[in-house]
Design a protein around this motif. Structure first.
Motif, mmCIF file in Angstrom:
data_model
loop_
_atom_site.group_PDB
_atom_site.id
_atom_site.type_symbol
_atom_site.label_atom_id
_atom_site.label_comp_id
_atom_site.label_asym_id
_atom_site.label_seq_id
_atom_site.Cartn_x
_atom_site.Cartn_y
_atom_site.Cartn_z
ATOM 1 N N VAL A 41 62.937 -32.018 33.573
ATOM 2 C CA VAL A 41 64.279 -31.610 33.172
ATOM 3 C C VAL A 41 64.181 -31.190 31.734
ATOM 4 O O VAL A 41 63.333 -31.665 31.005
ATOM 5 C CB VAL A 41 65.295 -32.757 33.331
ATOM 6 C CG1 VAL A 41 65.083 -33.841 32.324
ATOM 7 C CG2 VAL A 41 66.716 -32.228 33.220
ATOM 8 N N ALA A 46 70.386 -30.521 31.094
ATOM 9 C CA ALA A 46 71.253 -31.686 31.296
ATOM 10 C C ALA A 46 72.350 -31.709 30.246
ATOM 11 O O ALA A 46 73.520 -31.924 30.551
ATOM 12 C CB ALA A 46 70.424 -32.968 31.242
ATOM 13 N N ILE A 49 75.202 -29.039 30.721
ATOM 14 C CA ILE A 49 76.182 -29.386 31.749
ATOM 15 C C ILE A 49 77.157 -30.427 31.210
ATOM 16 O O ILE A 49 78.347 -30.386 31.477
ATOM 17 C CB ILE A 49 75.479 -29.896 33.012
ATOM 18 C CG1 ILE A 49 74.730 -28.734 33.674
ATOM 19 C CG2 ILE A 49 76.473 -30.500 33.994
ATOM 20 C CD1 ILE A 49 73.831 -29.162 34.799
ATOM 21 N N VAL A 195 65.028 -38.460 32.543
ATOM 22 C CA VAL A 195 65.752 -38.221 33.788
ATOM 23 C C VAL A 195 64.941 -38.773 34.958
ATOM 24 O O VAL A 195 63.724 -38.626 35.002
ATOM 25 C CB VAL A 195 66.012 -36.717 34.002
ATOM 26 C CG1 VAL A 195 66.566 -36.441 35.383
ATOM 27 C CG2 VAL A 195 66.978 -36.190 32.959
ATOM 28 N N LEU A 203 71.242 -32.972 41.081
ATOM 29 C CA LEU A 203 71.680 -31.933 40.155
ATOM 30 C C LEU A 203 71.414 -30.539 40.709
ATOM 31 O O LEU A 203 72.274 -29.656 40.666
ATOM 32 C CB LEU A 203 70.961 -32.108 38.814
ATOM 33 C CG LEU A 203 71.455 -31.290 37.630
ATOM 34 C CD1 LEU A 203 72.885 -31.643 37.280
ATOM 35 C CD2 LEU A 203 70.548 -31.519 36.430
ATOM 36 N N ALA A 291 74.932 -35.358 35.985
ATOM 37 C CA ALA A 291 74.066 -35.224 34.817
ATOM 38 C C ALA A 291 74.097 -36.466 33.947
ATOM 39 O O ALA A 291 73.061 -36.968 33.505
ATOM 40 C CB ALA A 291 74.465 -33.996 34.001
#
Length: 379
Positions: A41, A46, A49, A195, A203, A291
């Motif tokens: 990620v 992340a 969002i 993450v 996601l 997220a």
């Protein structure tokens, strides 16, 4: 992957080189079942969002704020760290974790033994002005000397010599991972973002999938991936399989997996801006909820307001302004399944980032690669 342009010309590295080591003979062994997971990620995906999801007030704000988990890296590591460089740049350590607990157990397989591994590690260097970035992937199979470190519970873990890089996270979690990266690079990590792969899969599904094109078929039963050559709208499960696969394409190494991950990141970042979140409030909220549930940050980013402010500064970074490389390594002559840091070339990378300059092409020329370059591109 081919280098993208970054700000300012690259500074020349030190003269000389450790020289390429010969790769050990014999076939690279196949990973054991589903034990070794890949996940990725980027901080701005992340975080971006969350910027959108954080536009709500009242219940929405407190719900999202309550989702976030944070760790106090600064308290654990104390003052014995590289000096923070005051040149407008930032370094973020991004990790993908594969704990076997909760919903991750179903996705990853294996027993819930209370341990967690980090099979994906990236140093994201955001240049002054926050218009461009360099991303340096650190192979999990790199043999390094791990420093003594103190975790966020206050427990001290002994130093170790000649161990795999990702053992730092398994041994002492986020704090020991940051300590190890700072010891390896002499770069101060300004932020930390982690993450888990369950959140990653959700996601991607809530984004409606990610379109990629594969130049050849990729088949890997261990990561549940079966893609013909061509264009695909990847589901969350397929995307997770793609960033996990080792021997589905290339030479079966972690280096090949990194090349696939880097290509997927660019496709994901390219698509994120075309989702049209502001026209669909429910989708916006669902994405923000997923997220914020998926990430663990350092304590400085441990609130929606802080993460929003941080991510707002990254919104201008487009895929064409992302320079992605792998930390310069050579195959270990004693073990084809391990790699060693190419110290001279790696120093060119760290010196460039410390001075907020582009990574010179000479830093990665002649280093080990995974032979998966160009297999995946944005759809």
């Amino acid at each position: 992957m081919s280098a993208e342009s970054t700000p300012d010309p690259g500074i020349p590295g030190e003269s000389g080189s450790t020289g390429p080591r010969h790769r050990a003979k014999g076939r690279r062994r196949k990973p054991r079942g589903n034990r070794r997971k890949g996940l990725l990620v980027t901080a701005w995906v992340a975080g971006g969002i969350v910027v959108l999801g954080g536009t709500g007030v009242g219940y929405v704000y407190f719900k999202l704020n309550g989702n976030l988990k944070s760790v106090d890296i600064d308290q654990a590591l104390g003052t014995n760290r590289p000096t923070k460089v005051d040149n407008g740049s930032e370094n973020i350590l991004v990790l993908g974790s594969d704990t076997r607990s909760g919903s991750n157990q179903k996705l990853g397989g294996g027993a819930d033994d209370g341990s967690a591994r980090s099979d994906t590690a990236m140093i994201v260097h955001v240049y002054k002005g926050h218009k461009k970035a360099s991303v340096v992937s650190i192979p999990r199979d790199t043999l390094i000397d791990r420093p003594e470190c103190t975790d966020t519970d206050g427990d001290t873990h002994d130093a170790a010599t000649g161990v795999m890089f990702n053992s730092a996270y398994t041994t002492g979690g986020a704090a020991c991972a940051v300590k190890t990266v700072e010891s390896l690079t002499d770069l101060r990590m300004d932020h930390y973002l982690e993450v888990d792969f369950s959140g990653f899969q959700k996601l991607i599904d809530e984004l409606g999938g990610v379109k990629v094109t594969t130049s050849k078929a990729i088949e890997d039963p261990d990561s549940h991936l079966d893609l013909a050559a061509g264009t695909h709208q990847l589901t969350g499960e397929q995307a997770l399989g793609l960033v996990r696969t080792r021997h589905g394409v290339g030479d079966g190494s972690d280096l090949g997996r990194i090349q696939l991950q880097q290509a997927f990141i660019k496709a994901l970042v390219e698509q994120i801006k075309d989702v049209g979140l502001f026209t669909d409030p429910k989708k916006l909220y669902d994405l923000a909820d997923t997220a914020t549930n998926a990430v663990t940050t350092d304590s400085d980013l441990g609130s929606v307001n802080s993460l929003m402010s941080f991510a707002s500064g990254l919104k201008s970074i487009s895929p064409k302004n992302m320079h992605m490389v792998t930390m310069p390594v050579q195959y270990d002559p004693a073990d084809a399944n391990r790699v060693l840091v190419d110290d001279t070339k790696a120093q060119q990378v760290w010196t460039a980032l410390k001075n907020d300059r582009a990574i010179p092409k000479s830093a990665t020329k002649g280093t080990a690669t995974g032979q998966a370059n160009g297999v995946v591109s944005a759809g």
